[in-house]
Each structure stands twice: as structure tokens, then as C-alpha cells.
Design a protein around this motif. Structure first.
Motif, PDB file in Angstrom:
ATOM      1  N   ASP A 267     -98.811 -27.869  -7.433  1.00  0.00           N
ATOM      2  CA  ASP A 267     -97.940 -27.646  -6.225  1.00  0.00           C
ATOM      3  C   ASP A 267     -97.317 -28.669  -5.793  1.00  0.00           C
ATOM      4  O   ASP A 267     -97.880 -29.933  -5.788  1.00  0.00           O
ATOM      5  N   TRP A 269     -95.495 -30.518  -2.797  1.00  0.00           N
ATOM      6  CA  TRP A 269     -95.758 -30.294  -1.222  1.00  0.00           C
ATOM      7  C   TRP A 269     -95.505 -31.923  -0.435  1.00  0.00           C
ATOM      8  O   TRP A 269     -95.155 -32.856  -1.162  1.00  0.00           O
ATOM      9  N   CYS A 276     -96.450 -26.582   4.055  1.00  0.00           N
ATOM     10  CA  CYS A 276     -97.339 -27.106   2.911  1.00  0.00           C
ATOM     11  C   CYS A 276     -98.690 -27.071   3.471  1.00  0.00           C
ATOM     12  O   CYS A 276     -99.651 -26.694   2.658  1.00  0.00           O
ATOM     13  N   GLU A 279    -100.509 -23.999   3.781  1.00  0.00           N
ATOM     14  CA  GLU A 279    -100.833 -23.262   2.612  1.00  0.00           C
ATOM     15  C   GLU A 279    -102.117 -23.841   2.118  1.00  0.00           C
ATOM     16  O   GLU A 279    -102.750 -23.338   1.168  1.00  0.00           O
ATOM     17  N   ASN A 282    -105.464 -21.776   1.611  1.00  0.00           N
ATOM     18  CA  ASN A 282    -105.434 -20.946   0.805  1.00  0.00           C
ATOM     19  C   ASN A 282    -105.582 -21.719  -0.827  1.00  0.00           C
ATOM     20  O   ASN A 282    -106.384 -20.938  -1.896  1.00  0.00           O
ATOM     21  N   ARG A 360     -98.392 -17.789  -3.527  1.00  0.00           N
ATOM     22  CA  ARG A 360     -98.869 -18.600  -2.411  1.00  0.00           C
ATOM     23  C   ARG A 360     -99.651 -17.279  -1.325  1.00  0.00           C
ATOM     24  O   ARG A 360     -99.277 -16.146  -1.491  1.00  0.00           O
TER      25      ARG A 360
END
Length: 373
Positions: A267, A269, A276, A279, A282, A360
Motif C-alpha cells: 500500500d 500512502w 489514504c 482507507e 479498511n 479498496r
């Protein structure tokens, strides 16, 4: 033999020479108050950023110089001596500079309202703006109304605008893409693809735009950047083997291939990136649900501040491997993989090959499960 040798060298000169496209700009801005100058910002024939100035005499000014291809440029009207006690007001006009003669005509003492004409690419730019501006203004109006609705806690307006946003966003994309497809021989189209379509490169949506461009345009300054970014981004396409080394939270080198044998969601970010951070819950849920199924996550931060990065990791409660080289988008992994926008991610299988990209949302766990065997 010596004559032949020198003749061979001379024949190489046309391919070795740097393009020198001469331009001239003649302008007249009426009703200008106070002593002011015009500042031209542009790329020269080496691709170097340049600034040139011209004093206003009776509202008139002029420039001449060399550029190459066609590039975005700006004309700004500025006071000779800036009053540092007052807020700076920018009066700027964007245009496209190429080989040729330009005329600039303005009234009411404003550069931003001036008319600039003179070359084909500039006329194409004006055509593009005439199509794009109405849609862009509608989008700005919608976002302003949404911000106000959030401030006032107006749930009905918020719901209404959320329904309208996707359609208007699609219209923005369609308008820009339509211009690119209808102007494949324009340097402006190359700029549009590079600046607005390389944030997240997916073959299904990016390839048609890239392939529509006249290949000759890819020799321009922006064209070369576009090709390099695309080539780098291909390294994260499905089937590609991914590996890199980054520094972890303790300042020790971490190599992605050390996790071979596991499914890894890599990921990309940053602590300052609001989407970001939104998210991360999640990601946390997917990690907790799947960590016992041969799955883990590696977060690659594009921060430039170690303190900001580590604070965000702690605040969001991210228990998996965290790495960052503190170089942002300028160098390192962002450049190597053509990453110019975040959040982005790739799911890597136990052999280190990319099997999915940009998974995502609230159903992230279910999306990842489809690939775990």
C-alpha cells in the motif's frame, strides 16, 4: 580519408543539434495603474525553466527568445516594487508557447483577462478551455455547495450533491478525453495525458489515450517524461515481479522479497493524504480478517517527514510492516514505479508477482479473498 571522416561527423550535426524554435511576443495592456512589469515564465530550448521580464511602456511590452516543441507558459503582471505590507495578488495568464509570433491584448489593466493568439497550439488551448471551463466551473460550484452543506449539516443537500457528483466527474473526464482523441497531433494532448492521466495508470483506460497520440510528439520534453512514467508504471502491472528495499520504522533496510511465500498487499500512502487515512480502517479490517490465511500488508509511505509518518502510523493503529525512505514523490520508489498519486496498492502473490491492483473500499476483505488460494 581525413576529409571523409570530417564529412561523416558533419552529417551527424542535424541529429545532434538542439531544436531552437524562436518566438516573439508583442503585447499591449491598457489602463494599467502604477509602475508594473510583465514576467514571462517558460521552458527554453533545453527544457530549462526560465523567467524573463519586460517593463511596461505606455502599456506595451515585448519578449523574444527560443523554446522547443510547445509548452505551457505564463505571463504575469507585477508591480516593479512589491508592497510587502499588503497581500500579494496574482494577475496571471496561462498559454502555450511555441515557435511563432504572439500578440497579447488586454484591457482594464488585467493580464488575466488578456487575449493571446499567434500559433496553432495556442488556438487549440483556447478551444480546449472553451469546452472544459463550463464543466470545471460546474464542478467547483458543486464542491463549494457541498462544503457549505457539510458546514451547515444539511443532510438533504449533502445526499443530493453526492448523487450529482459522479455524473459531473464523468463529464469532466469525457470532455478531456474527447479533446485528446480529436487532437492526436497536438502537444497540448500530450500535456493533458501526462499531467491528468498518469496519477493511476490502468492499461484498459490509459492505453487507448496513449496510443492515440502521434508518436512524434513523444520526443518533446513532456513526451519523454510521459514515456518514462508509463514504462515505470508497467512494473506494477499484473504478472510483473515486484521487489524493493526501503527503511523501516527502526531505520533498518527491509526487502519486500523477504516476505516471499505470502500474499502481500503493498500500500502506497502518506500521513498527509486524507483519502489514504480514510482507507486505513479498511486495511486494518482486512489485515485482522486475513492475517492467519497467509496474508499481510506492507505500507510504503511517501512522506518526507519521519515524525509525521510515525505519528500517523501510531494514530491509525497500523500493526503491519511500515517503510519509508523520506523522499516523497521526487525520487526512489515513487519514480521507479511511476507513482504520482496516492492512495495506490498492488496485491503480490507468494512468488512476488502482481495479481491485482488498487483494491479498496469497505469490502476490501472480500476483494482480497478472491485471490488467496
Amino acid at each position: 580519408m581525413r576529409l571523409k571522416k570530417w564529412w561523416s561527423i558533419l552529417l551527424l550535426f542535424p541529429t545532434m543539434a538542439i531544436a531552437q524554435d524562436k518566438f516573439t511576443i508583442s503585447g499591449n495592456i491598457s489602463s494599467v495603474e502604477g509602475q508594473k512589469m510583465v514576467v514571462l515564465s517558460y521552458l527554453d530550448n533545453h527544457g530549462k525553466e526560465m523567467r524573463d521580464t519586460s517593463l511596461l511602456h505606455g502599456g506595451k511590452f515585448s519578449f523574444n527568445g527560443f523554446t522547443a516543441y510547445a509548452n505551457r507558459a505564463h505571463l504575469a503582471l507585477e508591480p516593479l516594487k512589491r508592497d510587502t505590507t499588503r497581500r500579494r495578488v496574482y494577475d496571471v495568464k496561462e498559454f502555450y508557447l511555441a515557435k511563432g509570433n504572439y500578440t497579447v491584448t488586454g484591457s482594464d489593466g488585467k493580464m488575466s483577462a488578456a487575449e493571446i493568439s499567434g500559433t496553432q497550439v495556442q488556438e487549440e488551448f483556447k478551444e480546449y478551455r472553451s469546452k472544459m471551463d463550463p464543466v470545471t466551473n460546474a464542478w467547483i460550484k458543486l464542491t463549494d455547495e457541498y462544503s457549505e452543506a457539510v458546514k451547515e449539516k444539511d443532510s438533504l443537500t449533502i445526499q443530493k450533491l453526492r448523487k450529482e457528483a459522479p455524473g459531473l466527474r464523468q463529464k469532466l473526464d469525457d470532455t478531456m478525453n474527447g479533446f485528446i482523441y480529436s487532437h492526436p497531433d497536438s502537444y497540448l494532448s500530450v500535456d493533458l495525458v501526462y499531467f491528468y492521466r498518469t496519477g493511476t495508470i490502468e492499461p484498459a483506460t490509459f492505453d487507448p489515450l496513449f496510443n492515440a497520440l502521434n508518436p512524434a510528439l513523444l520526443q518533446s520534453f513532456t513526451g519523454k517524461k510521459l514515456v518514462t512514467t508509463y514504462d515505470n508504471a508497467k512494473q506494477l502491472f499484473a504478472g510483473k515481479t515486484v521487489d524493493f528495499t526501503q527503511m523501516d520504522e527502526e531505520g533498518k533496510p527491509f526487502k519486500l522479497s523477504s516476505l516471499r511465500g505470502q500474499y502481500v498487499l503493498v500500500d502506497f500512502w502518506a500521513s498527509w493524504c486524507k483519502p489514504c487515512r480514510a482507507e486505513n480502517p479498511n486495511l486494518l479490517k482486512a489485515y485482522q480478517d486475513l492475517k492467519d490465511q497467509n496474508f499481510t500488508i506492507v505500507s510504503v509511505s511517501l512522506d518526507e517527514s519521519k515524525a509525521g509518518w510515525l505519528y500517523a502510523v501510531k494514530q491509525d493503529g497500523l500493526p503491519w510492516k511500515q517503510v519509508c525512505n523520506m523522499t516523497g514523490f521526487k525520487t526512489g520508489i515513487a519514480v521507479d514505479y511511476g507513482i504520482s498519486a496516492i492512495p495506490q496498492n498492488v496485491l503480490v502473490d507468494p512468488d512476488g508477482k502482481v495479481v491485482a491492483k488498487n483494491l479498496r473500499g469497505e469490502n476490501l476483505t472480500e476483494q482480497v479473498k478472491k485471490y488467496i488460494k
